[in-house]
Design a protein around this motif. Structure first.
Motif, short mmCIF file in Angstrom:
data_model
loop_
_atom_site.label_atom_id
_atom_site.label_comp_id
_atom_site.label_asym_id
_atom_site.label_seq_id
_atom_site.Cartn_x
_atom_site.Cartn_y
_atom_site.Cartn_z
N ASP A 132 1.00 -1.18 0.37
CA ASP A 132 0.67 -0.16 -0.11
C ASP A 132 1.21 1.12 0.11
OD1 ASP A 132 -1.89 -1.30 0.04
OD2 ASP A 132 -2.38 -0.57 2.07
N ALA A 133 1.99 1.18 0.31
CA ALA A 133 3.28 2.52 0.99
C ALA A 133 3.42 1.77 -0.50
CB ALA A 133 4.10 2.27 2.05
N GLN A 134 3.89 1.60 -0.90
CA GLN A 134 4.59 1.75 -2.82
C GLN A 134 3.12 2.47 -3.92
OE1 GLN A 134 6.05 -1.86 -3.15
NE2 GLN A 134 7.84 -1.47 -2.87
N ILE A 135 1.90 2.29 -3.70
CA ILE A 135 1.21 2.52 -4.53
C ILE A 135 1.23 3.70 -4.17
CG2 ILE A 135 -1.29 2.35 -4.20
CD1 ILE A 135 -0.92 -0.70 -4.57
N ASP A 136 0.61 4.25 -3.18
CA ASP A 136 0.87 5.82 -2.46
C ASP A 136 1.38 6.78 -3.18
OD1 ASP A 136 -1.58 4.90 -0.98
OD2 ASP A 136 -1.39 5.10 0.68
N ALA A 137 3.00 5.59 -3.18
CA ALA A 137 4.01 6.73 -3.24
C ALA A 137 3.88 6.88 -5.08
CB ALA A 137 5.67 6.39 -2.58
N LEU A 138 3.91 5.76 -5.45
CA LEU A 138 3.88 5.98 -7.39
C LEU A 138 2.72 7.05 -7.62
CD1 LEU A 138 4.09 2.03 -7.77
CD2 LEU A 138 5.46 4.43 -8.60
N SER A 139 1.36 6.77 -6.81
CA SER A 139 0.18 7.50 -7.01
C SER A 139 0.62 9.57 -7.03
CB SER A 139 -0.99 7.05 -6.03
OG SER A 139 -1.41 6.16 -6.87
N THR A 140 1.50 9.13 -5.87
CA THR A 140 2.11 11.03 -5.47
C THR A 140 2.82 11.17 -6.75
OG1 THR A 140 1.89 10.01 -2.70
CG2 THR A 140 3.58 11.82 -4.22
N ALA A 141 3.88 10.50 -6.85
CA ALA A 141 4.45 10.87 -8.26
C ALA A 141 4.02 11.29 -9.48
CB ALA A 141 6.02 9.90 -8.20
N LEU A 142 2.89 10.36 -9.67
CA LEU A 142 2.69 10.06 -11.36
C LEU A 142 1.31 11.60 -11.04
CD1 LEU A 142 1.71 6.70 -12.34
CD2 LEU A 142 2.96 8.35 -12.54
N LEU A 143 0.95 12.24 -9.44
CA LEU A 143 -0.07 12.92 -9.86
C LEU A 143 1.10 14.60 -10.47
CD1 LEU A 143 -2.24 12.37 -6.60
CD2 LEU A 143 -2.80 12.80 -8.62
N ALA A 144 1.76 13.91 -9.98
CA ALA A 144 3.10 15.48 -9.73
C ALA A 144 3.59 16.13 -11.07
CB ALA A 144 4.39 15.08 -8.88
N GLN A 145 2.72 14.74 -12.24
CA GLN A 145 3.41 14.59 -13.48
C GLN A 145 1.81 15.50 -13.88
OE1 GLN A 145 6.85 13.88 -13.43
NE2 GLN A 145 5.76 14.06 -15.70
N SER A 146 1.93 16.89 -13.96
CA SER A 146 0.33 17.47 -14.23
C SER A 146 1.06 18.01 -15.69
CB SER A 146 0.08 18.35 -13.54
OG SER A 146 1.26 18.95 -12.07
N ASP A 147 -0.34 19.10 -16.37
CA ASP A 147 -0.11 20.20 -17.49
C ASP A 147 0.83 21.36 -16.01
OD1 ASP A 147 -1.86 19.48 -18.92
OD2 ASP A 147 -2.95 20.06 -18.31
N ARG A 148 0.71 21.33 -14.94
CA ARG A 148 1.08 22.62 -14.46
C ARG A 148 2.28 22.74 -14.08
NH1 ARG A 148 -1.14 24.36 -9.12
NH2 ARG A 148 -2.74 25.26 -10.60
N GLN A 149 2.79 20.87 -13.93
CA GLN A 149 4.43 20.68 -14.11
C GLN A 149 5.22 21.46 -15.08
OE1 GLN A 149 6.54 16.80 -14.90
NE2 GLN A 149 6.98 17.50 -12.05
N GLN A 150 4.47 21.06 -16.33
CA GLN A 150 4.81 21.24 -17.21
C GLN A 150 4.92 22.50 -18.22
OE1 GLN A 150 6.30 18.05 -19.28
NE2 GLN A 150 5.74 17.04 -17.43
#
Length: 676
Positions: A450-468
């Protein structure tokens, strides 16, 4: 009835005028009344009642500004009115208040008045009701992020690793280590494309290494062989696993020198093999299961619990002799073992087996049809995205690009029945069990906590239009790996020893061991020579230690010359600090060490008295570090070792010099110095 009503209100002109006037008055009163009862006004009135009884009510009231509070960040496209209700965000005296929206914001290294809330927490900043501001609506589909994904907002601007964002860092690490980026493209805001760090093995010579039966069992369930296996479970049928194993063995080509007769390495001493395994610090990179069933060891290399069920002894012996011959890209160093040691280690590892793993595997010789079907499956499943396979090209754009997945519109997503209709919930569910979204999907199920899924989800949510699309002034660039390569004979030696697997040098390499970029300025030559000859005796307290590579005197000379000459910091001149000091200076330094700066709280000089285990032991630091390094490190530790826990005490030159004098005088037995 209606006639009587009309007569009552509009029976004559005067009565009609009075009725119309009353109606107009009521209509005019609705708007102020509606405004008075707006949700945000009730919160502001509640805040005023809250602070009225506080001891610093006057100050708090002076900070209060009624009405709608708005922050506008045009370059980020942010309109933020959250401060209209969250009135106490900056009021440190209200730390005891637990009720929202009056709870002060925890400290963050940003000005709240500059960035507001939605830049980090998402939600609809322009809204002034709780429902519209926090949750999805028809007009706005991004609700406030669940708190466990808060660090994703940091990742929209900060592309480099931050100490304060462990979950985001771990998620980005997993994207590379779990091999996600073999299939998916993940491009960060500065254009850096994440690359995989898991280094899946080539399958071009797999028949030299293992048997078809093991490949079949592995394909059926990788985690049955090793619980730490990163290979996902593709949930193959027995026929599919049979055909893929048939194809993989058929495409394998022999590699000259890839196998060797196992040298005779038996010893009358039953402890010889485990002792050699331990002395070589194999456990620093490889885990094995102990008698209690717990995994012990590192994760840089594959788990070895059942390695004897997988490998052919002839291949294992050749691998131990020279790993780079089979896999030039391997992180495993060349140990320069003798034939007897190779025989001892091969026998020791081949004894690590699981008798149940292959007990029920019985495969008939493969047929051409099975081989052909296996190749089709390998192509369809994208196996060549991770592994080199003869006759199968690495697929391009095999899986969706995840560069902007953190801004994906909900209307583009297919939600399962009962799922929460939010992007974080979709991403987490997709990572957890991708094939729940369709039986024909190719993405396999990974074994993740579960901790790894939360961490991966966090990293993917950072991949946003705002970041780009981030304006340059807000973007904190990442620190991509360089292609640094040491030159000459030393460079060849360092490549053979795989120094970069553990050490970073000039922006390239791992983080298991100290950064060596300025090692030549840090240590003394005699210490370096002794350490390369026998690293074990100089760092006995470390669990992970540099192995002994059995280097020749000539090789040690070559490496030492290069390190002491090339890996020099431009921050100071070695001659800027004298090599010797007076007795008075040493005594002054000793007093400063034990009294004014209480260095013994973190460091040990006298093992019988000092209790500091946070920092390195300093018993023999005067035999290891140069006086100039010690002095300048004391003046500003972060400047020489970014990220070090050593605090900057802002020492005066005289105090730094006295402490340097004391530390240089510590010439104790090197063996007692636990860590650098």
């Amino acid at each position: 009835m209606m006639k009587r009503v009309r007569q009552s209100f509009f029976g004559d002109p005067a009565r009609a005028f009075g009725t119309m006037s009353l109606a107009l008055l009521i209509a005019l009163a609705i708007s102020p009344a509606k405004d008075f009862f707006r949700q945000w006004r009730s919160y502001q009135r509640g805040y005023l009642r809250l602070i009225a009884t506080r001891g610093d009510a006057v100050t708090l009231h002076r900070h209060f500004t009624p009405g709608i509070q708005q922050i506008w960040i045009p370059k980020m496209g942010v309109v933020d009115r959250c401060g209209t209700c969250h009135l106490a965000m900056k009021e440190n005296t209200l730390r005891d208040v637990r009720l929202q929206p009056y709870r002060p914001h925890p400290w963050v290294p940003h000005q709240l008045t500059e960035f507001g809330c939605v830049a980090c927490h998402r939600g609809q900043g322009a809204a002034t009701t709780v429902e519209e501001a926090h949750r999805s609506t028809l007009a706005w589909e991004q609700p406030v992020l669940p708190a466990k994904y808060d660090e994703s907002a940091c990742g929209e601007c900060h592309l480099a690793e931050l100490r304060s964002t462990p979950r985001l860092n771990y998620g980005r690490h997993l994207l590379a280590r779990e091999g996600c980026v073999h299939c998916h493209t993940v491009r960060e805001g500065d254009g850096t494309v994440l690359t995989a760090t898991d280094d899946p093995p080539s399958l071009e010579h797999i028949a030299d290494k293992t048997t078809r039966e093991w490949v079949f069992a592995w394909l059926q369930n990788p985690q049955a062989y090793a619980s730490t296996a990163t290979m996902p479970n593709f949930q193959l049928t027995q026929d599919d696993a049979r055909d893929i194993s048939a194809f993989l063995m058929s495409q394998s080509t022999p590699l000259q020198g890839d196998t060797m007769q196992v040298p005779v390495g038996k010893s009358s001493d039953p402890t010889a093999a485990p002792m050699l395994y331990g002395e070589s610090f194999c456990a620093s990179c490889h885990a094995t299961q102990n008698a209690a069933g717990n995994l012990v060891g590192g994760t840089l290399g594959p788990e070895l619990t059942n390695v004897g069920s997988k490998l052919k002894p002839e291949w294992l012996a050749a691998w131990i002799r020279d790993p780079g011959h089979y896999d030039p890209e391997t992180k495993m160093p060349h140990y320069r073992f003798t034939d007897q040691q190779i025989g001892i280690l091969t026998g020791f590892l081949m004894a690590k087996t699981d008798s149940d793993l292959l007990a029920n595997v019985h495969l008939e010789p493969s047929t051409p049809d099975q081989v052909a079907h296996g190749k089709r499956l390998v192509t369809e499943l994208g196996c060549a995205a991770c592994h080199r396979i003869n006759g199968v090209k690495k697929p391009d754009n095999f899986a969706p690009d995840l560069t902007r997945v953190g801004s994906r519109s909900l209307v583009q997503l297919l939600f399962l029945p009962g799922m929460e209709h939010t992007l974080p919930a979709y991403i987490a569910a997709k990572i957890t069990n991708p094939r729940a979204f369709g039986t024909n999907l190719k993405m396999p199920k990974f074994t993740l906590t579960d901790a790894q899924i939360d961490a991966l989800s966090t990293a993917l949510l950072a991949q946003s239009d705002r970041q780009q699309d981030e304006p340059p002034q807000y973007r904190q660039a990442s620190h991509p790996q360089t292609n640094y390569q040491p030159a000459g004979q030393a460079g060849k030696l360092m490549a053979d020893l795989r120094c970069f697997s553990c050490h970073t040098i000039n922006g390239r390499g791992g983080d298991m061991a100290p950064d060596l970029s300025w090692e030549g300025s840090s240590v003394q030559r005699a210490w370096m020579v002794a350490f390369l000859k026998n690293p074990n005796t100089l760092r006995p307290a470390l669990i992970r230690r540099m192995p002994k590579f059995n280097l020749t005197d000539s090789e040690i000379q070559t490496l030492t010359d290069y390190i002491m000459t090339v890996f020099q910091t431009p921050a100071f001149d070695q001659d800027s600090v004298p090599a010797s000091f007076t007795s008075a200076e040493i005594e002054t330094g000793r007093q400063l060490f034990y009294s004014k700066y209480a260095c013994q709280s973190c460091h040990i000089v006298d093992p019988t008295k000092d209790k500091g285990y946070i920092g390195p032991t300093l018993t023999a630091v005067g035999s290891r570090l140069t006086p100039a390094w010690i002095f300048h490190y004391l003046k500003d530790p972060q400047a020489l070792r970014p990220g070090t826990l050593e605090p900057n005490q802002h020492l005066s030159d005289s105090d730094a010099r006295a402490l340097t004098a004391y530390l240089v005088s510590l010439k104790g037995q090197p063996a007692k110095e636990a860590r650098k």
